[in-house]
Design a protein around this motif. Sequence first.
Motif, mmCIF file in Angstrom:
data_model
loop_
_atom_site.group_PDB
_atom_site.id
_atom_site.type_symbol
_atom_site.label_atom_id
_atom_site.label_comp_id
_atom_site.label_asym_id
_atom_site.label_seq_id
_atom_site.Cartn_x
_atom_site.Cartn_y
_atom_site.Cartn_z
ATOM 1 N N ALA A 1 0.757 -1.349 0.081
ATOM 2 C CA ALA A 1 0.101 0.154 0.133
ATOM 3 C C ALA A 1 1.001 1.406 -0.125
ATOM 4 O O ALA A 1 0.677 2.180 -0.898
ATOM 5 C CB ALA A 1 -0.818 0.039 1.163
ATOM 6 N N ARG B 1 1.095 4.190 -2.756
ATOM 7 C CA ARG B 1 0.438 5.484 -2.444
ATOM 8 C C ARG B 1 1.806 6.485 -3.099
ATOM 9 O O ARG B 1 1.482 7.444 -3.930
ATOM 10 C CB ARG B 1 0.484 5.609 -1.013
ATOM 11 C CG ARG B 1 -1.070 5.483 -0.450
ATOM 12 C CD ARG B 1 -1.142 6.011 0.939
ATOM 13 N NE ARG B 1 -0.298 4.911 1.903
ATOM 14 C CZ ARG B 1 -0.519 3.837 2.664
ATOM 15 N NH1 ARG B 1 -1.682 3.878 2.363
ATOM 16 N NH2 ARG B 1 0.159 3.407 3.262
ATOM 17 N N GLU C 1 0.907 6.516 -6.901
ATOM 18 C CA GLU C 1 -0.283 7.316 -6.981
ATOM 19 C C GLU C 1 0.333 8.857 -7.125
ATOM 20 O O GLU C 1 -0.217 9.801 -8.012
ATOM 21 C CB GLU C 1 -1.408 7.078 -6.046
ATOM 22 C CG GLU C 1 -2.442 7.759 -6.177
ATOM 23 C CD GLU C 1 -2.759 9.161 -5.701
ATOM 24 O OE1 GLU C 1 -3.268 10.186 -6.061
ATOM 25 O OE2 GLU C 1 -1.788 9.313 -4.638
ATOM 26 N N VAL D 1 -5.287 3.982 -8.242
ATOM 27 C CA VAL D 1 -5.896 4.261 -6.813
ATOM 28 C C VAL D 1 -6.747 2.999 -6.609
ATOM 29 O O VAL D 1 -7.054 2.637 -5.455
ATOM 30 C CB VAL D 1 -6.646 5.229 -7.322
ATOM 31 C CG1 VAL D 1 -7.802 5.541 -6.212
ATOM 32 C CG2 VAL D 1 -5.944 6.560 -7.386
ATOM 33 N N ASP D 2 -7.375 2.353 -7.660
ATOM 34 C CA ASP D 2 -8.212 1.039 -7.558
ATOM 35 C C ASP D 2 -7.312 -0.026 -6.780
ATOM 36 O O ASP D 2 -8.202 -0.680 -5.824
ATOM 37 C CB ASP D 2 -8.777 0.626 -8.926
ATOM 38 C CG ASP D 2 -9.909 1.628 -9.080
ATOM 39 O OD1 ASP D 2 -10.320 2.433 -8.852
ATOM 40 O OD2 ASP D 2 -9.929 1.389 -10.714
ATOM 41 N N ASP E 1 -6.883 0.941 -3.233
ATOM 42 C CA ASP E 1 -8.034 0.483 -2.442
ATOM 43 C C ASP E 1 -8.388 -0.902 -1.908
ATOM 44 O O ASP E 1 -8.585 -1.228 -0.765
ATOM 45 C CB ASP E 1 -9.307 1.087 -3.034
ATOM 46 C CG ASP E 1 -9.297 2.603 -3.224
ATOM 47 O OD1 ASP E 1 -8.610 3.439 -2.340
ATOM 48 O OD2 ASP E 1 -10.000 3.209 -3.995
ATOM 49 N N SER F 1 -5.551 -1.825 0.586
ATOM 50 C CA SER F 1 -5.666 -1.119 1.857
ATOM 51 C C SER F 1 -6.868 -1.964 2.525
ATOM 52 O O SER F 1 -6.779 -2.019 3.889
ATOM 53 C CB SER F 1 -6.146 0.288 1.768
ATOM 54 O OG SER F 1 -5.079 1.134 1.206
ATOM 55 N N GLN F 2 -7.933 -2.315 1.971
ATOM 56 C CA GLN F 2 -8.859 -3.074 2.498
ATOM 57 C C GLN F 2 -8.420 -4.361 2.987
ATOM 58 O O GLN F 2 -8.863 -4.839 4.066
ATOM 59 C CB GLN F 2 -10.177 -3.228 1.423
ATOM 60 C CG GLN F 2 -10.683 -1.917 1.218
ATOM 61 C CD GLN F 2 -11.987 -2.005 0.366
ATOM 62 O OE1 GLN F 2 -12.247 -3.187 -0.256
ATOM 63 N NE2 GLN F 2 -12.409 -0.999 -0.357
#
Length: 728
Positions: free
Chosen positions: A130, A134, A137, A159-160, A163, A166-167
């Motif tokens: 992650a 970042r 990104e 970004v997708d 996400d 991160s989840q």
Amino acid sequence: MSEVNAYLRFFPYDEPYDNQGEAMDRIHTSLERGQDVLFEGACGTGKTLSALVPALEYARETEKTVVITTDVHQQMRQFVQEARAITKHEPIRAVVFKGKASMCHIDVGYEECQVLRDNTRELVDARMEAAQLRDRERELLSAAQEGEEKAAEARKAVVDELDAVSQRAESISEEKNVCDHYRNNLTGNTAEFYQWLFDDVRTPDDVYEYAHQQTMCGYELLKDGMEGVDLVVANYHHLLDPMIREQFFRWLGRDPEDVITVFDEAHNVEGAARDHATRTLTEQTLDQALEELDESEDSRATRAETVLRAYRDALVEVYEESFSFGEREQVGDDWEDVAVANESGRDDLTMEFLQQQYDGLDYKADLEAAVMLGKELDDRYEEAYKNGEATTRQECQTLQAATFVGAWMREGTQEGLHPVASVRRDQGTDEVYGRAELYTCIPQEVTKELFEEVHATVLMSATLRPFHVTEDVLGLTSPVNMAYGLQFPPEKRRTYAVSTPALFASARDDPTVQKEVGDTLHDVVRFTPGNTLVFTPNYSEAARYAAHLRKHGDSTVYLDKAGVSAEDLREDFTNDDGAVLLTSLWGTLAEGVSFDGDDARTVAVLGVPYPHLDDRAEAVQQAYGKAFGRPTDKDPGWKYAVEIPTVRKTRQALGRVIRSPDDFGVRVLLDERYTAKSKGEMGKYSVRDTFPAEERDEMLDIEPEKLKFAMMNFYQDMEAYDGPPPQP
């Protein structure tokens, strides 16, 4: 320094003893040739450095690692001292390794720890991924703002993915069990730890304390830092357990052929290897397996329950039938064997299982179904713990029970395996329960593979002879044999073989025998200018003769017994003067413990302390007799399995005193079976010839009533008495 003795760069003192120099040279040559070594050296003559120094030199030159191991805690401490001395002289990277159970900061079992490691690494990897996403990104956002056409589209994909990652990290953190200590290993700066670790030789306790202060896992730090080190100090089980050994070598980053193993107190390898090969199953595990199956809705559970309940009921029936009137009530909290083997075929437990308890159609198919179901249940338990659905990693009792019963039925009649049942009392519930055991009689089942796969092994002890017996029992092929007796001045020691009555078990309760032995032992204590150390066949005999000595009241009597710290007892005894300490020859004080100088002047061995000759000891005798008997051997099973190990223990006990060139003392063997005349009178029960020739040559036969005069004359010659000697 010449190439001939280049290994002396690892010798940390001014110069070696004469025998050390020769031993180091022979061991170095043997390692160059890839040969194993059986190295017997008298107590106090520097065996550890004799083996370590050439091994470290050869390993350094050939990119190998030396693993030195023992099962005696005192020797572990000695290894650390020697390694610290070496690294001050010639820097080495050394690790002292202990099992996970003694180093875990959160007190979880092996399986739980494995799951926690996996989960923690998964969480850390997800968070690192992650963080990388970042960063990417932000780079793409900057590029898009500067007008790069494809940057905005690429940023959306990143970004997708960010996400999703991160989840996943959040889900692991919230739902799965992780280890904070291990997470800090993975995310923190460990360079400072490894700098500290290799600045000196650190003990596992040192590592635990350091890691605890940093909320890190010292055990995992050690594992990760072991790759390519010069020296590892470890316990026997890291080498003797095949599964642990495979992992251990992987942590070292070495193939087996790039490992040199050194076994100290190697006369104990026989028993330790046998213990590692032995498999057990308790009635409690069977009960837990049946409870587990009762909760399962799988169709195979019924078949598994049929076969495991039958085996459980057969075990209970066999041990219950073994009790005569009142014996059940006398069962204690130590395991007590129930003989099930017989010469007519399968053992009693197997026959009870097949003929009386099992009512299924095919026990082999039922066991196979139980194993398959157990494996699936075990996988489910691991997933449940890994996913945070359970707070502990549940062990699959069905898998353990079915695997053992399958082995029992397949292997119970194999040569060298002995089926045993035993019972004990649960201290918590006061209930009697049983255990089945496949006892391994021949230890080379474990050791032979090890010796064949590593580059070479040095086995060292003060008591390895007869070498051919050690070779046979451990499965060694053409090792180099070397033996060095005491190099210290012979005029500073005496060894007396006293013709007191033979302390056969049948004679121990004879009052006449007790009086003669006890009075002679009192003479030994009274004419010793300092402390006397006494080894007896067992703790009961130690207590008997301690009481006899206390009646005389002229010495402080220390008694080794259950519930008393042997280390504290030793310290109290060595701080005293003119005292006597009595212990069992089979206890912890008989080897690996030094009594230097005034700590103990005289050592006495009372009787020929054969081990308890039970059903499994008889099985070992039979197995050894069949496997190793030679045409010239008379009763080889007895010789290999009973007499030689007993004399080795006796020799170990004698070696507790006279530990340096300046030391002096008396060694007393109180039993006529040690005397030269017993060879013609007592047949196989005479043990004189089992001692090495140079030790026999030092044994002086003496009558009990003359011993005190001989001791007085010797100690007067040594000017050991503080004032006039005792009056005979």
